[in-house]
Design a protein around this motif. Structure first.
Motif, short mmCIF file in Angstrom:
data_model
loop_
_atom_site.label_atom_id
_atom_site.label_comp_id
_atom_site.label_asym_id
_atom_site.label_seq_id
_atom_site.Cartn_x
_atom_site.Cartn_y
_atom_site.Cartn_z
N PRO A 128 -1.74 6.72 -7.15
CA PRO A 128 -1.31 5.38 -7.58
C PRO A 128 -2.09 4.77 -8.75
CG PRO A 128 -1.24 5.52 -5.20
CD PRO A 128 -1.89 6.79 -5.69
N PRO A 129 -3.43 4.84 -8.80
CA PRO A 129 -4.10 4.19 -9.93
C PRO A 129 -3.78 4.81 -11.29
CG PRO A 129 -5.67 5.44 -8.60
CD PRO A 129 -4.40 5.38 -7.84
N ILE A 130 -3.66 6.12 -11.34
CA ILE A 130 -3.31 6.78 -12.60
C ILE A 130 -1.85 6.47 -12.96
CG2 ILE A 130 -3.08 8.99 -13.78
CD1 ILE A 130 -5.97 7.98 -13.33
N GLU A 131 -0.98 6.43 -11.97
CA GLU A 131 0.41 6.04 -12.22
C GLU A 131 0.46 4.65 -12.83
OE1 GLU A 131 2.52 6.37 -8.55
OE2 GLU A 131 2.10 8.53 -8.32
N LEU A 132 -0.34 3.72 -12.31
CA LEU A 132 -0.36 2.35 -12.82
C LEU A 132 -0.92 2.29 -14.23
CD1 LEU A 132 -1.52 0.55 -9.56
CD2 LEU A 132 0.63 0.11 -10.77
N ALA A 133 -1.96 3.07 -14.48
CA ALA A 133 -2.54 3.10 -15.83
C ALA A 133 -1.53 3.62 -16.85
CB ALA A 133 -3.80 3.96 -15.84
N CYS A 173 -7.12 0.01 -0.95
CA CYS A 173 -8.02 0.98 -0.31
C CYS A 173 -7.64 2.43 -0.59
CB CYS A 173 -8.12 0.69 1.18
SG CYS A 173 -9.61 1.37 1.94
N GLU A 174 -6.98 3.10 0.36
CA GLU A 174 -6.70 4.54 0.27
C GLU A 174 -5.97 4.94 -1.00
OE1 GLU A 174 -6.69 8.39 2.60
OE2 GLU A 174 -7.88 6.56 2.50
N ASP A 175 -5.27 3.99 -1.62
CA ASP A 175 -4.51 4.30 -2.84
C ASP A 175 -5.37 4.94 -3.92
OD1 ASP A 175 -2.17 3.31 -1.76
OD2 ASP A 175 -2.29 1.36 -2.75
N ILE A 176 -6.68 4.63 -3.93
CA ILE A 176 -7.54 5.17 -4.98
C ILE A 176 -8.31 6.41 -4.54
CG2 ILE A 176 -7.85 2.93 -6.11
CD1 ILE A 176 -10.64 2.80 -4.80
N TRP A 177 -8.06 6.89 -3.33
CA TRP A 177 -8.83 8.02 -2.79
C TRP A 177 -8.06 9.34 -2.87
CZ3 TRP A 177 -13.82 7.92 -0.55
CH2 TRP A 177 -14.42 6.65 -0.49
N ASN A 178 -7.37 9.58 -3.96
CA ASN A 178 -6.55 10.79 -3.99
C ASN A 178 -6.43 11.39 -5.39
OD1 ASN A 178 -4.93 12.57 -2.31
ND2 ASN A 178 -3.15 11.85 -3.49
N ASP A 179 -7.45 11.20 -6.22
CA ASP A 179 -7.37 11.74 -7.57
C ASP A 179 -7.61 13.24 -7.57
OD1 ASP A 179 -7.21 11.19 -10.51
OD2 ASP A 179 -9.18 12.15 -10.42
N GLU A 180 -6.71 13.96 -8.21
CA GLU A 180 -6.77 15.44 -8.17
C GLU A 180 -7.99 16.00 -8.90
OE1 GLU A 180 -3.91 14.20 -11.51
OE2 GLU A 180 -4.31 13.65 -9.41
N LYS A 199 0.84 -1.20 0.00
CA LYS A 199 0.00 0.00 0.00
C LYS A 199 0.87 1.25 0.00
CE LYS A 199 -4.14 1.72 2.43
NZ LYS A 199 -5.09 1.39 3.51
N THR A 200 0.51 2.18 -0.85
CA THR A 200 1.30 3.41 -0.99
C THR A 200 0.82 4.52 -0.05
OG1 THR A 200 1.69 2.89 -3.32
CG2 THR A 200 2.06 5.17 -2.64
N LEU A 201 -0.48 4.76 -0.03
CA LEU A 201 -1.05 5.86 0.76
C LEU A 201 -1.62 5.31 2.06
CD1 LEU A 201 -2.88 7.79 -2.12
CD2 LEU A 201 -0.47 7.90 -1.42
#
Length: 545
Positions: free
Chosen positions: A167-172, A148-155, A112-114
Motif C-alpha cells: 500500500p505505501p508504495i502504491e500510494l507514492a 499499521c500492517e499496511d506498511i509491513w509488506n515491502d518486498e 485498512k488494506t492488509l
C-alpha cells in the motif's frame, strides 16, 4: 508540513476516557500551530477491541464519538483510527479505518488494506479489507494514509511476504507526497530495531516523508511501546518518540536535520515493558494492589520488584509460606527483599495445614510412598492461602512463574499457577537472571544469594531444579528453537544438542499444553509467547521427528 504525533495510551472500550485524551492532545496541537496531528490505530476504541466489535452499540458509539471529534476541529486537522461500518454484502460488518477531520467535518476516510491474522492478531475475524486506496488531498499536497500492517509488506525488506499488495508504495506512485501510518504495533524484544530499519528504507524507497504514530500502553497480554517516528524523504530519522510512555512530538516533514536512533539496553527495555504492562493491566481492570508469594527465589523476587515499581511499594504485599522443606536462607532472602523494596511482608507457615491434609488423605493413600502428590499439595496450600488474601483485601494475586518452567510444566496447576496475571511468563529463566542483575546494577535490591544460589522449588529435601531439568542455558536454547523458530526435534539435534534431552524437552512442552491453557494471562515480551499467539490443541498425538 508541520505535524504533531499524539502517542497516547488508550483503554479498550473506554470511549469517554479515550475521547478526553484525544481532545487534550488536539488542543495542544492547535496551540503548537501544526497543520495536522496524527493519533494511533483505532484511537476511539482502543486496540485490540476483539469481540467488542460484534456489539452493535459499541460500533455505533465509536461512530458518534468520531462525529463529535470532527465538530470540534478547526484548520488544524486530525488523523485518527476508528471502527467503520461496511454496508457492502457479502462482507464483514466493520472496517479498520482512519479518518481525516478538519473544519468541523469528516474530510476523508480510508480503510485498512492488509489485515494481520497471525500471532496475537486476529483482524480477518472482524474486518473487511480495503480493495483500493488513494491519496487524500490536503491543501496543496496529497497524503498517503495507511494503517499499521499496511506498511509491513515491502518486498525489498521482507524476503517472505504475507500479502501481494504494498500500500505505501502504491500510494507514492499514485501521487502521495507524505506517508502517514496510524499504528498499534505491539512490542517484543528486538522489535524496535526491525521497525526502524523497515520504516527508514520504506521512506527512502518511496522518496517521500513518512510519519509513524504508534500506540503505547498495555492491553491484556499485549504491550505497545510507542516509539513513534518521523523520517524525511531520504529515509533519515528526524523525530523519535519516547518508548513505554505517552509522548507528544512535533516535526517538520521537510527537515534535513537527522537525529540518531537511540534505544536503552535490552534489560532496561524488558523492565520498562513489564512495568508498563503490569501497571496498565491493574489500572485498566480496576485493581489497586497486588499480593504475591515470596519464596526467596529469583522469579518471585523479580516479580516483586516489577510490582513495586508499577504500583508503588505501599500497594504490594509479599507473603512467605514456608514448609518443613523451606530453607532458612530462602526465608532470609525473602525478608531482605521486602525490606529493600519497602513492601508489606508476612510469614504464614503451612506445616500445620500440610500435615492435616496428609492425615486426611492417609486412609486413601494408604502405604504409597510420598511423591509429587505431596509436593504439589504444598503448592496448592500456598495457592489457597494467597487467594484467600486476595479475596479478603481485594488485591490481585500475581503468579511468578517464568517461560522456561511454563514451557515444560515445571509448575503446579491450582498451586503456584494461581493468580490473575503472570508477569514474567514470557521471560525465559536465563533472561530472568539477566534482568535481576540489571536491577542490581547500582545497588543490591535483590539479595545476591537469590541470584547465585541454585534454583529450587523446595518441595522435598535437598531439591534442585536441575534434578528434573537440564541447565537453563540448554533448556532455553531448545525452547527458543522449538517454540519460536518452529524447528523439529531432528533439526534441533543436528544443531548439536543431545538427542535424549531434546526429545524429552519437546515431549514436555507438548504434553503441558493443558496446563498453559489454564494459566493466567501473561505479558508478551518475546516474538512468540504462550497464550493467544500460539494455538496448539490440547488433545492431539502428532509428534514430529
Amino acid at each position: 508540513m508541520k505535524v504533531a504525533l499524539a502517542q497516547i495510551n488508550t483503554t479498550v472500550g473506554d470511549l469517554a476516557g479515550n475521547e478526553a485524551k484525544i481532545l487534550a492532545a488536539y488542543h495542544r496541537a492547535v496551540a503548537a500551530g501544526v497543520n495536522l496531528v496524527i493519533f494511533p490505530e483505532l484511537t476511539t476504541t482502543g486496540y485490540p477491541p476483539r469481540d467488542l466489535l460484534f456489539k452493535k452499540n459499541f460500533v455505533a458509539q465509536n461512530l458518534e464519538l468520531l462525529e463529535r471529534l470532527a465538530q470540534i476541529t478547526g484548520p488544524t486537522a486530525m488523523l485518527l483510527g476508528y471502527v467503520g461500518e461496511n454496508k457492502v454484502r457479502p462482507g464483514k460488518p466493520v472496517t479498520n479505518c482512519a479518518a481525516l477531520l478538519q473544519n468541523g467535518r469528516i474530510v476523508a476516510t480510508r480503510v485498512k488494506t492488509l489485515l494481520p491474522t497471525y500471532d496475537v492478531f486476529d483482524e480477518d475475524r472482524y474486518f473487511e479489507p480495503a480493495e483500493c486506496n488513494s491519496p487524500v488531498p490536503f491543501g496543496e499536497t496529497n497524503l498517503g494514509v495507511t494503517i499499521c500492517e499496511d506498511i509491513w509488506n515491502d518486498e525489498d525488506f521482507w524476503p517472505d511476504r504475507r500479502y501481494r499488495r504494498n500500500p505505501p508504495i502504491e500510494l507514492a506512485l499514485a501521487g502521495a507526497k507524505i506517508l502517514f501510518n496510524v499504528s498499534a504495533s505491539p512490542w517484543h524484544l528486538g522489535k524496535n530495531k526491525i521497525r526502524f530499519d523497515m520504516l527508514s528504507k520504506l521512506a527512502k524507497k518511496a522518496q517521500i516523508p513518512l510519519v509513524f504514530c504508534n500506540a503505547v500502553g498495555g492491553n491484556d497480554e499485549v504491550i505497545f511501546d510507542g516509539g513513534s517516528m518521523v523520517f524525511n524523504a531520504s529515509g533519515e530519522l528526524i523525530a523519535q518518540g519516547e518508548i513505554f510512555k505517552e509522548d507528544f512530538l512535533i516535526a517538520d516533514t521537510e527537515s534535513n536535520v537527522a537525529i540518531p536512533f537511540t534505544l536503552p539496553c535490552e534489560e532496561e527495555k524488558l523492565y520498562r515493558a513489564l512495568v508498563l504492562g503490569l501497571r496498565d493491566y491493574f489500572h485498566k481492570c480496576g485493581f489497586k494492589s497486588a499480593v504475591l508469594g515470596l519464596s526467596g527465589g529469583i522469579d518471585s523476587a523479580v516479580t516483586a520488584v516489577l510490582a513495586a515499581e508499577a504500583l508503588g511499594q505501599e500497594n504490594v504485599h509479599g507473603v512467605s509460606l514456608p514448609s518443613e522443606f523451606s530453607s532458612q536462607h530462602s526465608l532470609d532472602d525473602a525478608r531482605v527483599l521486602a525490606e529493600n523494596l519497602g513492601i508489606k511482608y508476612d510469614v504464614v507457615p503451612i506445616q500445620t495445614a500440610f500435615a492435616g491434609m496428609k492425615q486426611q488423605l492417609k486412609p486413601i493413600f494408604g502405604d504409597r510412598a510420598e511423591d509429587t502428590a505431596e509436593e504439589n499439595l504444598q503448592a496448592r496450600i500456598r495457592g489457597n492461602l494467597l487467594m484467600a488474601l486476595s479475596n479478603k483485601f481485594g488485591s490481585l494475586l500475581l503468579t511468578t512463574g517464568n517461560k522456561s518452567e511454563l514451557a515444560v510444566g515445571y509448575c503446579t496447576l491450582y498451586g503456584d499457577m494461581c493468580g490473575g496475571l503472570a508477569v514474567i511468563s514470557d521471560v525465559p529463566k536465563t533472561m530472568v537472571y539477566n534482568l535481576a542483575r540489571w536491577i542490581n546494577r547500582e545497588r543490591e535490591i535483590i539479595p545476591a544469594s537469590t541470584i547465585t544460589k541454585p534454583p529450587s522449588a523446595e518441595l522435598r529435601p535437598d531439591q534442585c531444579d536441575q534434578d528434573s531439568l537440564p541447565p537453563y542455558e540448554i533448556l532455553d536454547a531448545i525452547l527458543h528453537e522449538y517454540v519460536v523458530n518452529l524447528k523439529s526435534s531432528g533439526e534441533i539435534i543436528r544443531m548439536g544438542f543431545d538427542e535424549a534431552t531434546v526429545k524429552r524437552i519437546i515431549r514436555l512442552i507438548d504434553l503441558n499444553e493443558y496446563k498453559r491453557r489454564q494459566a493466567a494471562p501473561g505479558l508478551k515480551v518475546t516474538s512468540k509467547a504462550f497464550g493467544m499467539g500460539r494455538r496448539f490443541p490440547v488433545a492431539q498425538r502428532y509428534r514430529e521427528a
